[in-house]
Design a protein around this motif. Structure first.
Motif, short mmCIF file in Angstrom:
data_model
loop_
_atom_site.label_atom_id
_atom_site.label_comp_id
_atom_site.label_asym_id
_atom_site.label_seq_id
_atom_site.Cartn_x
_atom_site.Cartn_y
_atom_site.Cartn_z
N ILE A 196 14.16 4.88 21.30
CA ILE A 196 13.71 5.71 20.13
C ILE A 196 14.07 7.00 20.15
O ILE A 196 14.38 8.13 19.12
CB ILE A 196 12.07 5.32 19.71
CG1 ILE A 196 12.20 3.69 19.68
CG2 ILE A 196 11.94 5.89 18.14
CD1 ILE A 196 10.66 3.38 19.47
N GLU A 197 13.45 7.80 21.27
CA GLU A 197 13.30 9.12 21.53
C GLU A 197 14.82 9.61 21.14
O GLU A 197 15.07 10.79 20.86
CB GLU A 197 12.90 9.25 22.87
CG GLU A 197 13.29 10.80 23.19
CD GLU A 197 12.02 11.71 22.54
OE1 GLU A 197 12.08 12.90 22.48
OE2 GLU A 197 10.97 11.12 22.11
N GLY A 198 15.98 8.92 21.73
CA GLY A 198 17.26 9.41 21.85
C GLY A 198 18.23 9.06 20.70
O GLY A 198 19.32 9.37 20.60
N MET A 199 17.51 8.63 19.50
CA MET A 199 18.30 7.91 18.47
C MET A 199 18.75 9.04 17.67
O MET A 199 18.40 10.24 17.26
CB MET A 199 17.27 7.26 17.45
CG MET A 199 17.21 5.97 17.83
SD MET A 199 16.14 4.97 16.54
CE MET A 199 15.97 3.56 17.26
N ASP A 200 20.27 8.96 17.09
CA ASP A 200 20.83 9.87 16.13
C ASP A 200 20.33 9.51 14.78
O ASP A 200 19.52 8.75 14.69
CB ASP A 200 22.14 9.86 16.30
CG ASP A 200 22.79 8.48 15.91
OD1 ASP A 200 22.09 7.52 15.29
OD2 ASP A 200 24.12 8.37 16.17
N GLU A 205 21.54 8.15 12.22
CA GLU A 205 22.07 6.92 11.97
C GLU A 205 21.04 5.72 12.37
O GLU A 205 20.72 4.66 11.73
CB GLU A 205 23.55 6.57 12.10
CG GLU A 205 24.12 5.25 11.60
CD GLU A 205 25.37 4.74 11.94
OE1 GLU A 205 25.73 3.83 12.38
OE2 GLU A 205 26.15 5.84 11.95
N GLY A 206 20.73 5.87 13.92
CA GLY A 206 19.78 4.98 14.51
C GLY A 206 18.73 5.05 13.78
O GLY A 206 17.92 4.04 13.65
N SER A 215 14.47 13.37 5.27
CA SER A 215 14.12 13.00 3.76
C SER A 215 14.95 11.98 3.06
O SER A 215 14.50 11.50 2.18
CB SER A 215 14.06 14.43 2.89
OG SER A 215 15.19 14.90 2.96
N ASP A 216 16.03 11.62 3.59
CA ASP A 216 16.93 10.69 2.93
C ASP A 216 16.38 9.31 2.75
O ASP A 216 16.19 9.01 1.56
CB ASP A 216 18.38 10.52 3.73
CG ASP A 216 18.96 11.57 3.78
OD1 ASP A 216 18.66 12.76 3.21
OD2 ASP A 216 20.05 12.00 4.66
N PRO A 217 15.59 8.83 3.50
CA PRO A 217 15.09 7.32 3.49
C PRO A 217 13.81 7.49 2.66
O PRO A 217 13.43 6.33 2.47
CB PRO A 217 15.09 6.91 4.79
CG PRO A 217 14.98 7.78 5.90
CD PRO A 217 15.62 9.22 5.37
#
Length: 173
Positions: free
Chosen positions: A63-67, A69-70, A97-99
């Motif tokens: 989770i920490e390293g997610m970009d 998209e992830g 803020s997108d989602p």
């Protein structure tokens, strides 16, 4: 994650008990305390996500390293699991803020339909700025299959947000 959360909590408590000795130390202790609180909140969020993600994430480092998209994928996964608050926390943690629009729409739909808590759903809807509330309500109308849900939403729009409806929207209702 559990060990990290316990360690951070212990450090935070130690700072509170022993406190600073001078003015510079007080400022440093305050900064350290804030940073510990921030990291503790992140780790607690990671821990909650790991518990409910059904194996999508195996360790907190996933989770920490997610970009971006992830994070979007994980938010969608959490929404599918009806974990709206956790999805919101994750989007805020990553400054996205997108989602948020989709997240709020999903939460309102869940409250109206699955949870059948119309009072809470209407109150939540009315907590948004009026233009945004109208936008959400009109989108929800398209999502509802149940005529009672549609009627309630139409009535709420006409009673509480009528001034914010365009002529076309007013006619539609």
């Amino acid at each position: 994650v559990g060990t990290a959360v316990q360690t951070l909590t212990m450090c935070q408590q130690r700072l509170e008990v022993h406190g600073p000795n001078g003015e510079n130390e007080e400022e440093e202790a305050q900064k350290l305390h804030q940073e510990l609180r921030r990291v503790l909140q992140r780790m607690t969020t990671f821990q909650k996500i790991l518990k409910v993600s059904n194996g999508k994430c195996k360790v907190w480092q996933d989770i920490e390293g997610m970009d971006k998209e992830g994070v979007n994928d994980l938010v969608a996964h959490l929404l599918a699991l009806q974990q709206h608050d956790l999805a919101r926390t994750l989007t805020q943690m990553y400054g996205m803020s997108d989602p948020l629009h989709a997240l709020e729409l999903s939460r309102l739909h869940y409250l109206f339909t699955t949870k059948n808590d119309k009072t809470n759903a209407v109150n939540r809807l009315l907590s948004f700025p009026p233009a945004q509330a109208v936008s959400f309500a009109l989108q929800l109308l398209d999502l509802f299959d149940n005529i009672q849900h549609r009627a309630l939403l139409c009535q709420m729009l006409l009673d509480r947000l009528h001034a914010w409806l365009s002529t076309d929207e007013d006619q539609r209702l």
